[in-house]
Motif scaffolding. Sequence first.
Motif, PDB file in Angstrom:
ATOM      1  N   SER A 106       0.971  -1.198  -0.016  1.00 11.70           N
ATOM      2  CA  SER A 106      -0.061   0.121  -0.011  1.00 11.70           C
ATOM      3  C   SER A 106       0.862   1.438  -0.011  1.00 11.70           C
ATOM      4  N   ASP A 107       0.059   2.433  -0.216  1.00  8.16           N
ATOM      5  CA  ASP A 107       0.671   3.753   0.042  1.00  8.16           C
ATOM      6  C   ASP A 107       0.208   4.235   1.128  1.00  8.16           C
ATOM      7  N   TYR A 108       0.761   5.145   1.810  1.00  3.50           N
ATOM      8  CA  TYR A 108       0.352   5.964   2.973  1.00  3.50           C
ATOM      9  C   TYR A 108      -0.983   7.074   2.866  1.00  3.50           C
ATOM     10  N   GLU A 109      -0.921   7.204   1.248  1.00  8.05           N
ATOM     11  CA  GLU A 109      -1.702   8.454   1.088  1.00  8.05           C
ATOM     12  C   GLU A 109      -3.088   7.966   1.138  1.00  8.05           C
ATOM     13  N   TRP A 111      -3.737   4.010   1.580  1.00  7.42           N
ATOM     14  CA  TRP A 111      -3.708   2.745   2.032  1.00  7.42           C
ATOM     15  C   TRP A 111      -4.044   1.590   1.213  1.00  7.42           C
ATOM     16  N   ASP A 114      -0.225   0.451  -4.272  1.00  8.61           N
ATOM     17  CA  ASP A 114       0.676   1.585  -4.509  1.00  8.61           C
ATOM     18  C   ASP A 114       0.964   1.552  -6.158  1.00  8.61           C
ATOM     19  N   MET A 281      -7.391   6.820   9.161  1.00  5.80           N
ATOM     20  CA  MET A 281      -7.349   6.537   7.880  1.00  5.80           C
ATOM     21  C   MET A 281      -7.538   7.928   6.809  1.00  5.80           C
ATOM     22  N   LEU A 297      -4.859   4.721  13.557  1.00  2.00           N
ATOM     23  CA  LEU A 297      -3.630   4.194  13.658  1.00  2.00           C
ATOM     24  C   LEU A 297      -3.247   4.746  15.244  1.00  2.00           C
ATOM     25  N   VAL A 344       4.814  -0.728   4.273  1.00  2.00           N
ATOM     26  CA  VAL A 344       3.637   0.009   4.455  1.00  2.00           C
ATOM     27  C   VAL A 344       2.665  -0.650   4.997  1.00  2.00           C
ATOM     28  N   SER A 345       2.198  -1.604   4.421  1.00  5.97           N
ATOM     29  CA  SER A 345       1.098  -2.486   4.798  1.00  5.97           C
ATOM     30  C   SER A 345       1.508  -3.358   6.412  1.00  5.97           C
ATOM     31  N   ASP A 347       3.506  -2.018   8.683  1.00  8.38           N
ATOM     32  CA  ASP A 347       3.041  -1.001   9.570  1.00  8.38           C
ATOM     33  C   ASP A 347       1.682  -0.622   9.920  1.00  8.38           C
ATOM     34  N   LEU A 348       0.910  -0.647   8.827  1.00 10.33           N
ATOM     35  CA  LEU A 348      -0.688  -0.255   9.027  1.00 10.33           C
ATOM     36  C   LEU A 348      -1.199  -1.500   9.929  1.00 10.33           C
TER      37      LEU A 348
END
Length: 378
Positions: A106-109, A111, A114, A281, A297, A344-345, A347-348
């Motif tokens: 994913s991307d952080y922008e 979720w 990407d 989110m 988060l 990223v995923s 971390d989420l």
Amino acid sequence: MSTNNKRIYLSPPHMGGNEQEYVRQAFESNFIAPLGPMVNGFEQDFSELTGFKHCAALSSGTAALHLALRIVGVEPGDVVIASSLTFIGSVSPVTFLGAEPVFIDSDYETWNMDPELLAEAVDHYISKGRKPKAVIPTDLYGQCADYDRILEILEPHEIPLIVDAAESVGALYKGRHAGKGALMASYSFNGNKIITSSGGGLLASDNDEMISRARWLSQQAKEPEPYYEHKEIGYNYRMSNVVAAVGRGQVEVIPDRVKRKREIFDYYEQELGHCPGISFMPEADYGECNRWLSVILVDKDEFGASPDEIRIALEEENIESRPVWKPMHNQPVFKNNTVFGGKVSEDLFARGLCLPSGTAMTTEDMERIVDLIKRCGK
């Protein structure tokens, strides 16, 4: 666990009012088995909602993805690219056909998948002579993936886009309904979704031949003979008339459900957004998320409690919450599969918690949830 307080579920069904009338009509017509007027009506209702010309009502969203992959010709050994941060039902159909799931972080922008990592994966497999047979991005927690950017990557190579819109009924991407723009999109009406038919799914497309084939495959691929003849293997994937009757009542209230889901998210953000270590989110600037689930988060060091400690504290007071999806590339069953990115995923998943998001919750219910979360902090 406290037994004095009523149970607050994560995302329970919420009937809209006309479901029983549609079910009554189904019983009176004696169309109880799969197929019937309610199935036809539900498909039409969903076409009008989504803008897709053709829909096939099925037994589950997983069944819809299975048929979509079969229709685009996925075979054993093929590569199919999918989101890593998702429910396994988004990915398991790839394995049903003997193909290889390849996961994208994913991307952080948003979720979601990407696009830059997707482009890297597509180039990688094409360079090896293994052009991916399909790409399946998941619309995570009701937020659409960036379809147009993904199509920019796929169209030059004629790779089909199949959107997993199981969680995004009622959401919008650049003004159009979730899934629209893909070759095919799958939807889920499981009991915990924003609308439910108790179970069930649907495959949608603007391609009449594909949906006709999906209907045929979903009814055991029976040839048009007076006896049962089969030249291909099919499945028992069609939606029943009674289930479709429930779905018809639910489709009528989608705007109300999206509005309420977004109000619930806004309430949580207003009450918890100022707490050190808690964030929410994000909503992509290209669309409107249906906020199927409100997700936070948690930074344990800043807030004073981990997501799991909050989950346990809520459960002790009879309130259901849930971790964010565990990434597919971290699942034991996919331990040998390739992933592009992954951090990223991960971390989420480590910091994420899904809060109760049922549209029938009262203000008192939400106050109770927020108060308990705040008490978990420093």
